[in-house]
Structures are given as C-alpha cells and as structure tokens.
Design a protein around this motif. Structure first.
Motif, PDB file in Angstrom:
ATOM      1  N   CYS A 151       0.848  -1.521   0.048  1.00 30.75           N
ATOM      2  CA  CYS A 151      -0.131  -0.025  -0.012  1.00 30.75           C
ATOM      3  C   CYS A 151       0.982   1.232  -0.054  1.00 30.75           C
ATOM      4  O   CYS A 151       0.278   2.373  -0.450  1.00 30.75           O
ATOM      5  N   GLN A 152       2.179   1.269   0.639  1.00 32.67           N
ATOM      6  CA  GLN A 152       2.963   2.381   0.501  1.00 32.67           C
ATOM      7  C   GLN A 152       3.542   2.743  -0.963  1.00 32.67           C
ATOM      8  O   GLN A 152       3.517   3.341  -1.382  1.00 32.67           O
ATOM      9  N   MET A 153       3.381   1.548  -1.718  1.00 36.08           N
ATOM     10  CA  MET A 153       4.057   1.571  -2.967  1.00 36.08           C
ATOM     11  C   MET A 153       2.856   2.356  -4.258  1.00 36.08           C
ATOM     12  O   MET A 153       3.170   2.816  -5.187  1.00 36.08           O
ATOM     13  N   ILE A 154       1.535   1.952  -3.682  1.00 36.49           N
ATOM     14  CA  ILE A 154       0.691   2.187  -4.519  1.00 36.49           C
ATOM     15  C   ILE A 154      -0.213   3.393  -4.215  1.00 36.49           C
ATOM     16  O   ILE A 154      -1.172   3.802  -4.691  1.00 36.49           O
ATOM     17  N   GLU A 155       0.591   4.190  -3.280  1.00 34.82           N
ATOM     18  CA  GLU A 155      -0.186   5.405  -2.880  1.00 34.82           C
ATOM     19  C   GLU A 155      -0.198   6.435  -3.798  1.00 34.82           C
ATOM     20  O   GLU A 155       0.677   6.431  -4.630  1.00 34.82           O
ATOM     21  N   ILE A 156      -1.328   7.257  -3.825  1.00 37.98           N
ATOM     22  CA  ILE A 156      -1.346   8.192  -4.964  1.00 37.98           C
ATOM     23  C   ILE A 156      -1.530   9.615  -4.050  1.00 37.98           C
ATOM     24  O   ILE A 156      -2.486   9.685  -3.527  1.00 37.98           O
ATOM     25  N   LYS A 212      -3.468   6.235   0.657  1.00 35.81           N
ATOM     26  CA  LYS A 212      -3.218   4.915   0.132  1.00 35.81           C
ATOM     27  C   LYS A 212      -4.516   4.194   1.057  1.00 35.81           C
ATOM     28  O   LYS A 212      -5.333   4.674   1.915  1.00 35.81           O
ATOM     29  N   PRO A 213      -5.065   2.919   0.383  1.00 42.64           N
ATOM     30  CA  PRO A 213      -5.953   2.062   0.969  1.00 42.64           C
ATOM     31  C   PRO A 213      -5.917   1.719   2.280  1.00 42.64           C
ATOM     32  O   PRO A 213      -4.830   1.558   2.463  1.00 42.64           O
ATOM     33  N   ASN A 214      -7.137   1.208   2.952  1.00 39.98           N
ATOM     34  CA  ASN A 214      -6.801   0.878   4.308  1.00 39.98           C
ATOM     35  C   ASN A 214      -7.267  -0.432   4.391  1.00 39.98           C
ATOM     36  O   ASN A 214      -8.663  -0.743   4.537  1.00 39.98           O
ATOM     37  N   LEU A 215      -6.452  -1.237   4.310  1.00 41.93           N
ATOM     38  CA  LEU A 215      -6.810  -2.811   4.143  1.00 41.93           C
ATOM     39  C   LEU A 215      -7.408  -3.311   5.521  1.00 41.93           C
ATOM     40  O   LEU A 215      -8.206  -4.277   5.656  1.00 41.93           O
ATOM     41  N   LEU A 216      -6.921  -2.739   6.639  1.00 37.41           N
ATOM     42  CA  LEU A 216      -7.466  -3.041   7.923  1.00 37.41           C
ATOM     43  C   LEU A 216      -8.937  -2.609   8.316  1.00 37.41           C
ATOM     44  O   LEU A 216      -9.702  -3.438   9.085  1.00 37.41           O
ATOM     45  N   ILE A 217      -9.229  -1.663   7.744  1.00 38.60           N
ATOM     46  CA  ILE A 217     -10.666  -1.481   8.046  1.00 38.60           C
ATOM     47  C   ILE A 217     -11.689  -2.505   6.972  1.00 38.60           C
ATOM     48  O   ILE A 217     -12.639  -3.027   7.511  1.00 38.60           O
ATOM     49  N   ILE A 218     -10.920  -2.778   5.920  1.00 37.80           N
ATOM     50  CA  ILE A 218     -11.869  -3.711   5.223  1.00 37.80           C
ATOM     51  C   ILE A 218     -11.768  -4.936   5.850  1.00 37.80           C
ATOM     52  O   ILE A 218     -12.889  -5.641   5.955  1.00 37.80           O
ATOM     53  N   LEU A 219     -10.796  -5.619   6.473  1.00 40.88           N
ATOM     54  CA  LEU A 219     -10.746  -6.877   7.323  1.00 40.88           C
ATOM     55  C   LEU A 219     -11.451  -6.707   8.293  1.00 40.88           C
ATOM     56  O   LEU A 219     -12.584  -7.622   8.555  1.00 40.88           O
ATOM     57  N   THR A 220     -11.495  -5.526   9.158  1.00 41.46           N
ATOM     58  CA  THR A 220     -12.413  -5.594  10.433  1.00 41.46           C
ATOM     59  C   THR A 220     -13.802  -5.527  10.116  1.00 41.46           C
ATOM     60  O   THR A 220     -14.640  -6.292  10.681  1.00 41.46           O
ATOM     61  N   VAL A 221     -14.149  -4.514   9.046  1.00 39.80           N
ATOM     62  CA  VAL A 221     -15.686  -4.518   8.763  1.00 39.80           C
ATOM     63  C   VAL A 221     -16.117  -5.680   8.085  1.00 39.80           C
ATOM     64  O   VAL A 221     -17.204  -6.320   8.486  1.00 39.80           O
ATOM     65  N   SER A 222     -15.408  -6.233   7.354  1.00 33.45           N
ATOM     66  CA  SER A 222     -15.707  -7.643   6.763  1.00 33.45           C
ATOM     67  C   SER A 222     -15.908  -8.776   7.691  1.00 33.45           C
ATOM     68  O   SER A 222     -17.107  -9.543   7.712  1.00 33.45           O
ATOM     69  N   PHE A 223     -14.985  -8.822   8.545  1.00 30.90           N
ATOM     70  CA  PHE A 223     -15.397  -9.991   9.628  1.00 30.90           C
ATOM     71  C   PHE A 223     -16.320  -9.580  10.627  1.00 30.90           C
ATOM     72  O   PHE A 223     -17.034 -10.522  11.344  1.00 30.90           O
TER      73      PHE A 223
END
Length: 172
Positions: A22-27, A31-42
């Motif tokens: 995510c550090q490399m694909i930041e614009i 950068k996107p927040n993968l941990l929010i995705i994981l937390t909300v999904s589960f």
C-alpha cells in the motif's frame, strides 16, 4: 483453533501489505486502508464479538508499527468492528452493496475521528481541506480495493464456517 490461527494470519498479512504494498501504490499520499476492510468484513460476516477482536488486534498492530501512541487505533478499530457487527443479521451472501456501504461509512468515521484527535486538538482547524484532500480520497481508494478483496475474505470465511460445522473438508 483453526479460525483463530487463520484470523491471526490474515491480520498479519494485511498489516504487512499495509506497510509495504500500500505504501508503493499510494497516490498523492493517499493509500487504501486494508485493516478497515478486514475489520468491517469480519464484523459483518461473524458478528460483534469477532469484529471487536479483529478490530482490536488490527488497531494494536497499527499502533505498534505506525503510530507513537499505543492504544488509540486499537480503540477506534475495536469500535469499528463492534459497529459493523450490528449488521450481521442483515448480511446476505451475494450482496456486495452492504459491505461497500458499511466500509465507506466506517472509513469516513475513522478519518474524521483521526482528524479530530490528531489535528483538531492541536489547533489545525482546516477540516474541509482535510476532508476533501485526505479523508474522501482514502474512502474512495479503499472502496476500489474492497471490490477486489471482499470476495476473497468472504471465501475464506465461508471455508472456515464449513470446517467449523464439519462440512466438506471438516475432518479435524
């Protein structure tokens, strides 16, 4: 036991991806927040308790690796997991609209709380600038990544649920 080990691995994978890929694909420093995705999904797929546990450990690792204050992100992610667990009852397998909506609301709330405690209390009152330049682009970027990652997380949860119930591969 298998579920706990898998969740621990998923949290570690997401924190590693958050700190490298995510550090490399930041614009523009967004950068996107993968941990929010994981937390909300589960939280959405498993309920309040699992959402809180996942959120706590995601936030704790975020604090350890990225922040100087230990416990701040752990508390925010814990509340995000608890809030998303309320929607466990209206979760439908084939519908991606609910996770997209919930992840966007939670990421927006996370950004606002982060702004409130990290910047507003220091006297920086340019909220609409921060909202337009940091919070909303991050929400949008996270939603794009959600479309890709959510199906994978759903498949992992479904496999774990089948093995917990003694399904097809559940010879534990």
């Amino acid at each position: 036991m298998r579920r706990k080990a898998t969740m621990g691995c998923l949290i570690l994978i997401c924190i590693i991806l958050q700190s490298t890929v995510c550090q490399m694909i930041e614009i523009a420093s967004i950068k996107p927040n993968l941990l929010i995705i994981l937390t909300v999904s589960f939280g959405l797929m498993r309920g309040r308790r699992d959402g809180m546990v996942t959120g706590f450990f995601c936030g704790l690792l975020t604090d350890i690796f990225f922040e100087s204050i230990i416990g701040f992100n752990a508390m925010i992610y814990l509340w995000v997991g608890y809030f998303s667990g309320y929607f466990y009852r209206i979760f439908y397998d084939d519908d991606i609209k609910t996770p997209l909506f919930l992840i966007s609301v939670c990421d927006l709330a996370y950004g606002i709380v982060q702004y409130g405690f990290m910047f507003l209390l220091r006297g920086r009152i340019h909220f609409f600038y921060y909202l337009g330049r940091v919070i909303l682009p991050e929400v949008f970027y996270t939603l794009i990544l959600t479309i890709i990652c959510y199906r994978l997380l759903y498949a992992i949860n479904r496999k774990l649920t089948l093995t917990d119930k003694g399904g097809v591969d559940g010879f534990v």
